[in-house]
Design a protein around this motif. Sequence first.
Motif: not given
Length: 256
Positions: A25-26, A42-43, A46-47, A52, A54
């Motif tokens: 995961p990020l 960004q989410v 990448f999701s 992801v 946050r």
Amino acid sequence: MPQLEVDGATLTYDDEGPRDGGGVPLVFVHGWTANRHRWDHQVAHFSEKRRVVRFDLRGHGESGGAGVQTVEELAKDLIALLDHLKIERFVLVGHSMGGMISQTIALSHPERVERLVLVNSIARMTFSRGRGLLMAASTLVPFKLFVATNIQRAFAPGYPRDEIRAYIKSSADTPREVVMTLYGAMRAFDVLDRVGEIQAPTLMIHGYHDIQLPVQQMLRMAKAYPDATVRILDAGHELPVEKPAELTAAIDAFVG
């Protein structure tokens, strides 16, 4: 909108993307007076292919809680959230104060950090005597002026004024006690003598026009890292919103 109670704070977070996607995961960590939506670009990217996470730091955005005295306490909040989500290993992406939090975790939990991305962040805030006195004096002005001045100068010349005003308003909605307490925590933060211990491959992305945390200080930090890649973009301190596509592409190339 999931939330987690952690040590007197209510942390609001997003946990998106496929659990069986490629890679660990990020985890995106925003900066001082911001919120988790700094990472919208960004989410969204990448999701689509990996998990992801946050969140809003305590006292920011939709999270509750008072300010804390140290960056280490903010790092403990994030570790508590990741433990709750049963995420053992991850890539940390931190902007500004979020990068300070990320470095703290890389030092305290090295076995959990696969890679590290530091966006407009440093390991020690260093100022000339004159600059230090000016910063100290700035805390004495009315709160809204203090916030407006700091946010205004975070953007590179030419950034749309209407958008800057919106960010100023959002930042000023952060409780004064939280803003000022964490301002002190950032100024006291110093891990420069320890970053040589961080073995995780690290990407440092900085804005050339960043006058909040000058690029020279990032380069000084980069020299101390065992495995650091540096990218400098034509932007100020707010890379996630000033150059969202370029930042996303750089992160993607690094973690992909």
